[in-house]
Structure formats: C-alpha cells, structure tokens
Design an enzyme around this catalytic site. Sequence first.
Site, short mmCIF file in Angstrom:
data_model
loop_
_atom_site.label_atom_id
_atom_site.label_comp_id
_atom_site.label_asym_id
_atom_site.label_seq_id
_atom_site.Cartn_x
_atom_site.Cartn_y
_atom_site.Cartn_z
N GLU A 270 13.09 -13.48 2.53
CA GLU A 270 12.74 -14.24 3.74
C GLU A 270 13.89 -15.09 4.24
OE1 GLU A 270 10.12 -13.92 5.58
OE2 GLU A 270 8.51 -13.11 4.34
N CYS B 220 -5.55 -0.75 6.20
CA CYS B 220 -5.28 -1.61 5.05
C CYS B 220 -5.41 -3.07 5.45
CB CYS B 220 -3.90 -1.32 4.46
SG CYS B 220 -2.52 -1.75 5.51
N GLU C 163 -4.47 -6.12 -1.91
CA GLU C 163 -4.28 -5.15 -0.83
C GLU C 163 -5.45 -4.18 -0.85
OE1 GLU C 163 -2.00 -5.12 1.50
OE2 GLU C 163 -1.80 -3.04 2.20
N ARG D 72 9.82 -10.15 -0.71
CA ARG D 72 10.50 -10.06 0.60
C ARG D 72 11.63 -11.06 0.63
NH1 ARG D 72 5.74 -9.19 5.13
NH2 ARG D 72 4.82 -7.43 4.03
N GLU E 227 -0.49 -17.34 9.62
CA GLU E 227 -1.15 -16.06 9.33
C GLU E 227 -1.41 -15.99 7.83
OE1 GLU E 227 1.09 -12.41 10.13
OE2 GLU E 227 -0.09 -11.44 8.57
N ASN F 262 -4.39 -10.10 7.09
CA ASN F 262 -4.58 -9.23 8.25
C ASN F 262 -5.43 -8.02 7.91
OD1 ASN F 262 -2.94 -7.37 6.93
ND2 ASN F 262 -1.10 -8.14 7.92
N ARG G 169 5.63 -19.37 2.71
CA ARG G 169 6.59 -18.30 3.01
C ARG G 169 7.57 -18.24 1.85
NH1 ARG G 169 7.38 -15.25 7.15
NH2 ARG G 169 6.17 -16.58 8.50
N ARG H 68 -1.04 -17.83 0.81
CA ARG H 68 -1.39 -18.28 2.17
C ARG H 68 -2.82 -18.83 2.23
NH1 ARG H 68 2.13 -15.34 6.36
NH2 ARG H 68 4.16 -15.59 5.35
N CYS I 219 0.78 -1.24 0.00
CA CYS I 219 0.00 0.00 0.00
C CYS I 219 0.81 1.30 0.00
CB CYS I 219 -1.04 0.01 1.11
SG CYS I 219 -0.37 0.02 2.77
N ASP J 22 -4.51 -10.19 12.99
CA ASP J 22 -4.02 -11.26 12.11
C ASP J 22 -5.08 -12.35 12.04
OD1 ASP J 22 -1.60 -10.13 11.54
OD2 ASP J 22 -0.42 -11.46 12.83
P1 ATP Z 1 4.76 -13.36 8.89
O1 ATP Z 1 4.75 -13.01 10.34
O2 ATP Z 1 4.14 -14.66 8.56
O3 ATP Z 1 6.11 -13.14 8.26
P2 ATP Z 1 4.06 -10.72 8.23
O4 ATP Z 1 3.63 -10.19 9.55
O5 ATP Z 1 5.43 -10.44 7.75
O6 ATP Z 1 3.81 -12.30 8.19
P3 ATP Z 1 2.48 -8.82 6.87
O7 ATP Z 1 3.61 -7.90 6.73
O8 ATP Z 1 1.45 -8.55 7.88
O9 ATP Z 1 3.02 -10.31 7.13
O10 ATP Z 1 1.85 -9.07 5.43
C1 ATP Z 1 0.46 -9.21 5.20
C2 ATP Z 1 0.11 -10.47 4.47
O11 ATP Z 1 1.01 -10.68 3.37
C3 ATP Z 1 0.25 -11.74 5.29
O12 ATP Z 1 -0.89 -11.98 6.05
C4 ATP Z 1 0.41 -12.79 4.21
O13 ATP Z 1 -0.85 -13.12 3.65
C5 ATP Z 1 1.21 -12.06 3.15
N1 ATP Z 1 2.64 -12.37 3.26
C6 ATP Z 1 3.58 -11.71 3.96
N2 ATP Z 1 4.79 -12.26 3.82
C7 ATP Z 1 4.62 -13.31 2.98
C8 ATP Z 1 5.50 -14.29 2.43
N3 ATP Z 1 6.81 -14.27 2.69
N4 ATP Z 1 4.99 -15.22 1.61
C9 ATP Z 1 3.68 -15.24 1.31
N5 ATP Z 1 2.79 -14.35 1.81
C10 ATP Z 1 3.25 -13.39 2.63
ZN ZN Z 2 -0.90 -2.03 3.76
MG MG Z 3 7.15 -11.53 7.69
#
Ligand code: ATP
Ligand code: ZN
Ligand code: MG
Length: 504
Positions: free
Chosen positions: A343, A463, A360, A341, A434, A437, A352, A470, A311, A421
């Site tokens: 990861e 947002c 979004e 990301r 998760e 959110n 992940r 997921r 966003c 979440d």
């Molecule tokens: P986590 O704690 O699992 O790493 P996050 O807190 O980093 O999640 P947010 O930043 O809240 O995740 O991102 C919002 C949404 O984006 C998550 O609920 C998920 O659906 C998606 N998301 C985030 N990171 C990933 C990822 N590495 N792979 C797939 N989906 C993701």
């Molecule tokens: Zn956002």
């Molecule tokens: Mg994360």
Amino acid sequence: MHVRFRLGATIQCSGPLHNEAAAAIERTIDGANTVLFHKGVPRDVEPSEIGKIQSWEIQENVLCLEIESGAYTRAHDALFRFRKQIATALGKLRIGVRGIEITHFEILVPGDVPEDLIPRLPFIREVKRREGTVELSLNVSAADLENRIPDRIVRLIEEKVQARTYGGKAEHWELIYQSPSRSRTFEKDPTEVMLEKGWVKHGASRGQWIYGPQVVQLFRAFEKIVEQEIIRPLGFSEMIFPKLVPWEVCMRSGHAKGVYPEIYYVSTPKTRDPAYWEDIADYFKVTGHVWVEKIRERIDGPIGLMSYAQCPPFWPFVQGETLANDSLPLRVFDRSGTSHRYESGGIHGIERVDEFHRIEIVWLGTVDQTVAIASDLHTAYRHVFEDLLELEWRAAKVTPWFMAQEGMIGSCGCEAVGTTDYEAYLPYSNSWLEFQNVSVNGDKYPTGFNVKIQSGEECWSGCSGIGLERWTAAFLAQKGFDPAEWPEEVAKRTGELRSIFKFL
Ligand code: ATP
Ligand code: ZN
Ligand code: MG
C-alpha cells in the site's frame, strides 16, 4: 478517419517466379483485392477501409508485397488470407511457399494521443507524429502478426485513452443505500487507542500488525456473526485457498493486466544445495547482516505473488470442468490466511495495511443464480450492520478496477455485473471507510478458467471480501472501547477481553 495499417512483406518461394508463376501471382492478387479481402465485410464499408495489396514485385524466388488497410480485413489479416491462396495457386506450378518476412509495419492512429498513453513495448520501434496522426512503426515477425499483436496494441491505446477520460482509478461511485445516522459518542482514532491500551503492536514488516488477544476476540466475534448470519444460512461451505499465487492464475483472473505496483512478489532459491548458500550464511555469522544483494543473484522468479484478491487461486479447483446442474449454485468461502498488498504511503492504522485478514466468499452458477445470491448477501449484510453491529453505514455501486482496465465500462450493457462497496462512517476523521464489498463478476472467471455448466447456460460468478481489520476499525471508531457500551450481539460473542501482557 479511422485507424490504418500498412505493411511490407516478402514471401519466400521454393523456385524462381517467372512467366507462368508471375501470371498466376497477378491473377491471385487481383482476385484478392476485389473478392477475397471483401469477404465478410459489410456492404456499406468504404473501399479504402478494406485491406488491399497496393503494390508488388518479384525478385527471383521472392514475392514482395505492400498492403494497406483501415479497420476491415486489416493488412496483416489480408496477408495471411493471401498466403493461403497464393500457396494453392503456386502449388499447381510445383512451387512451394516457404517463409514470410515482415519488412515494415505501421499503425496510424488518428488523433493526438498523449505521449504517455502510447505503450512502451519492445514491439514499438518508433513513434512519429504528423497531421493529427500518431504513426507507430512496429518491430514484428509474421508470428507476432498471427498472434494479433497490432490489434492488441490498438485496443490497448483505446483503453488507455478511455481510462484517462474516466480519470485515475476509473471508479464510478453511486450511492444505493444509506443507513440512518447514529448518535456519535466516540471520536478517537481506534488504532491510536489500541496502541495505548497495548492491544496491538507494529509487526517487524511494513504495514503489518501483531494483534493481541483482545483484537483477536473481536475478529473472532465478527467471524462468528458472519458464520451464523451469512455463511451457514446461505449455504456456503468452507474451503482452503492457496496463498501463493503463480502468474498462471493471474493471467487467467486478469490481474496480470495491472496488479504490479501493489503486490508482494515471491521468489524461490535457484537450488536447495546447502553448499550454494554457505557463503551467504557465513556472511551473516561474520558481519551480523543478511547479504541481500547476493541473495538476489541466487533466486529464481518471481514466480508469482502473495495472495492479493484471495479468490483467484480457488479457480484451478474448477478449471476446465463442466459443473453438474444439480451442484449449482456452488457456494464456498475461505478464511485460511492473509492477503498482502503493497500500500506504500497509503498505510494507515489497522484499516489500510500491507498484511490483512479477510473472509472471502465465492459463488458460481447460472446468471440468475449468481445475481440472486448477491441479492441474498445484500439482505443478510444489511441485517448484520443494522441490527447486530448497529453501524452507521452506506452502500455504493462502483465499477471494479479490473473491469475498468478491460475497458468494459458502459460496454457490458449489463446492470447486474459490478461491485457494491460497503462503507462505514469514521467519526474521528469525518470520512467513510470501505470495509467490505460484494461483486458480481459476470463470466470473467468462468471464461478465464474455462468453466462450463452442464445445461450449456452461461456460467457467472461472484465474490465478497469481508475485511476483519476494516470491520474492527469501523466498529471501534463508532462504538469506542467500553464493551458495556457495545451492542449486545457483539459483546456476548467477544466475552471478557483478556489482557495477559504486563510490561515493566
Ligand atoms: P481501497 O479502495 O480501500 O484500497 P480496495 O478497493 O483496494 O479498497 P478490494 O480490492 O475491493 O479493496 O478488497 C476487498 C476488501 O478487502 C476491502 O473491502 C477491505 O475489506 C479489504 N482490504 C483491501 N485492501 C486492504 C488493506 N490494504 N488493508 C485492510 N483491508 C483491505
Ligand atoms: Zn474475490
Ligand atoms: Mg486498494
């Protein structure tokens, strides 16, 4: 004891500071110490907490000052207040005030702040410890002081200390809803099964998948559900947000405070002149390798990152604007591309990944409007997970990482701000994932991007990120791979799954 500030400064003047000038300086310093520096300070504050010129000396054209303070009229604030007054006093004697130089600056932080919580910054020249106090000696110019660098360093240390007491990610987790449990019929890892069935293959890049038609049919079925049950009924309009996010946006969104270990950086060529790149192209033709070390020398940037939170790059659309009352609440969404990301070792299956797909949803309006939409979303999501996807799921209130970074925990005093979440049970690993959110972000973005409301009311935003990987992982982990066993609402939207690849 509280934090203390100590500085030495020299004020250069246009002429020698003799007789009359010296007398004027003495009078101004007395006045500053007893009146000027006390302005705006609450009455019950200890005098030792208030900025004071401890000593001074004249060397020809130069006035040397030593100033000390606690938290009130901090040494550097005192210095600038004094500069204004001394300029007026000396001006009457036709002496001008030229530059200010800082000869030394110390911050004394009480307590045994652990070594690793002291920031490593070019402004911090030396760190000494004595008698339960950490003494930071700074390397700062007058401009740095006007930019409040010392105050920000103190605040940063306080935040780091606070973050440590909340532990690692500083995420406070509180269950707010748990669905009834459902009969558990499937217990395999859905990614393993998808691999076996040839629904997905690893992409060439890390944490990246190539999704075959069957998975995309599921993604699209979930998108249709989101569109029909959430986006349309709640009045959201589709937009397309950029996917390359420059630092400028990160600075305003607050992500510049901590996103660095988890982003994909973007660079640009120093020039698009083919001659500049010819040897690099030739190198590949001759060796069959890409000359990465040389490329590194020929690029500018990084200029920013690949979409991380999805966003933030929306906000320049409304940046600096005043929103008409009758346009509110604004409700939009984006599903135009990937999020990225890094990861690292955390990569697992499709849940992940380094490259993922997300819808979004973003909304903004008055405080009441913003909170009301979050609540409508919760109701709509609950219906979807309960009645359409028939999931075993739960919702928990968590404190988002950026607010933790900002040291806002417990201090915002507002229950409405925060993240919920949504988590789904994964039978194969007996854990919760998760999968999306909903966040009410308060005035964070409207303030960062300078967005106002016509009525003058406070502008808030929210947002919600719906992660398609997921959702898919959660759904398949619970429901398995036989569409005949899937909830009707999903099966009817995927249609018959297409297997078009045959490998020999
Ligand atoms: P986590 O704690 O699992 O790493 P996050 O807190 O980093 O999640 P947010 O930043 O809240 O995740 O991102 C919002 C949404 O984006 C998550 O609920 C998920 O659906 C998606 N998301 C985030 N990171 C990933 C990822 N590495 N792979 C797939 N989906 C993701
Ligand atoms: Zn956002
Ligand atoms: Mg994360």
